[in-house]
Design a protein around this motif. Structure first.
Motif, mmCIF file in Angstrom:
data_model
loop_
_atom_site.group_PDB
_atom_site.id
_atom_site.type_symbol
_atom_site.label_atom_id
_atom_site.label_comp_id
_atom_site.label_asym_id
_atom_site.label_seq_id
_atom_site.Cartn_x
_atom_site.Cartn_y
_atom_site.Cartn_z
ATOM 1 N N ASP A 71 -10.618 -4.594 0.903
ATOM 2 C CA ASP A 71 -10.747 -5.556 -0.195
ATOM 3 C C ASP A 71 -10.086 -5.019 -1.462
ATOM 4 O O ASP A 71 -9.378 -5.740 -2.166
ATOM 5 N N LEU A 72 -10.314 -3.755 -1.743
ATOM 6 C CA LEU A 72 -9.742 -3.144 -2.949
ATOM 7 C C LEU A 72 -8.222 -3.027 -2.848
ATOM 8 O O LEU A 72 -7.499 -3.306 -3.808
ATOM 9 N N VAL A 73 -7.735 -2.634 -1.679
ATOM 10 C CA VAL A 73 -6.289 -2.492 -1.498
ATOM 11 C C VAL A 73 -5.607 -3.851 -1.595
ATOM 12 O O VAL A 73 -4.564 -3.989 -2.226
ATOM 13 N N GLU A 74 -6.207 -4.878 -0.992
ATOM 14 C CA GLU A 74 -5.631 -6.224 -1.082
ATOM 15 C C GLU A 74 -5.584 -6.708 -2.525
ATOM 16 O O GLU A 74 -4.605 -7.318 -2.960
ATOM 17 N N MET A 75 -6.636 -6.439 -3.295
ATOM 18 C CA MET A 75 -6.634 -6.813 -4.703
ATOM 19 C C MET A 75 -5.506 -6.100 -5.448
ATOM 20 O O MET A 75 -4.767 -6.707 -6.218
ATOM 21 N N ALA A 76 -5.362 -4.822 -5.193
ATOM 22 C CA ALA A 76 -4.316 -4.048 -5.864
ATOM 23 C C ALA A 76 -2.928 -4.561 -5.477
ATOM 24 O O ALA A 76 -2.028 -4.619 -6.319
ATOM 25 N N ARG A 77 -2.738 -4.941 -4.234
ATOM 26 C CA ARG A 77 -1.445 -5.482 -3.796
ATOM 27 C C ARG A 77 -1.157 -6.821 -4.463
ATOM 28 O O ARG A 77 -0.025 -7.116 -4.819
ATOM 29 N N ARG A 78 -2.175 -7.647 -4.640
ATOM 30 C CA ARG A 78 -1.991 -8.955 -5.297
ATOM 31 C C ARG A 78 -1.568 -8.792 -6.752
ATOM 32 O O ARG A 78 -0.841 -9.612 -7.289
ATOM 33 N N GLU A 79 -2.036 -7.744 -7.392
ATOM 34 C CA GLU A 79 -1.718 -7.528 -8.804
ATOM 35 C C GLU A 79 -0.250 -7.194 -9.007
ATOM 36 O O GLU A 79 0.261 -7.261 -10.108
ATOM 37 N N ASP A 80 0.453 -6.780 -7.941
ATOM 38 C CA ASP A 80 1.887 -6.505 -7.985
ATOM 39 C C ASP A 80 2.246 -5.522 -9.097
ATOM 40 O O ASP A 80 3.158 -5.751 -9.878
ATOM 41 N N SER A 81 1.524 -4.446 -9.161
ATOM 42 C CA SER A 81 1.808 -3.424 -10.161
ATOM 43 C C SER A 81 3.035 -2.629 -9.752
ATOM 44 O O SER A 81 3.569 -2.790 -8.657
ATOM 45 N N GLU A 82 3.488 -1.768 -10.632
ATOM 46 C CA GLU A 82 4.655 -0.926 -10.349
ATOM 47 C C GLU A 82 4.415 -0.043 -9.134
ATOM 48 O O GLU A 82 5.343 0.330 -8.434
#
Length: 105
Positions: free
Chosen positions: A79-90
């Motif tokens: 869940d946390l990794v998917e959220m981080a991927r959605r944020e499309d950070s550098e």
């Protein structure tokens, strides 16, 4: 090159390979320095009198607070990794292999 600089460069190379990069970039070096900083024993980084194994928690952004409170059941690392991927950070390029490993794809 000092031993510490060599450690950063070796770790940065691995970080770049992890994201399937064609060249080493500054962000790989930054990530490597951060990783190595946190892998060192706390006594090596700070004076032993100032070391706290339970630092004060930072406030959470709305997105992080929402995922912490809005689910049914346990919060999973996926869940946390998917959220981080959605944020499309550098740094989201680093998360592709992590996501595939966790999701079993």
């Amino acid at each position: 090159m000092t031993a510490d600089a060599r450690d950063i460069m070796v770790t940065a190379q691995e970080a770049a390979r992890f994201r399937d990069a064609v060249q080493l970039e500054v962000r790989d070096i930054a990530l490597a320095a951060l990783i190595l900083h946190f892998l060192r024993m706390p006594e090596e980084v700070e004076g032993s009198g100032a070391v706290s194994l339970s630092p004060e928690q930072l406030p959470m952004s709305d997105e992080v607070r929402e995922i912490m409170t809005a689910g049914e059941g346990d919060l999973r690392n996926l869940d946390l990794v998917e959220m981080a991927r959605r944020e499309d950070s550098e740094l989201s390029e680093y998360l592709g292999p992590v996501w595939r490993a966790i999701a079993g794809r």
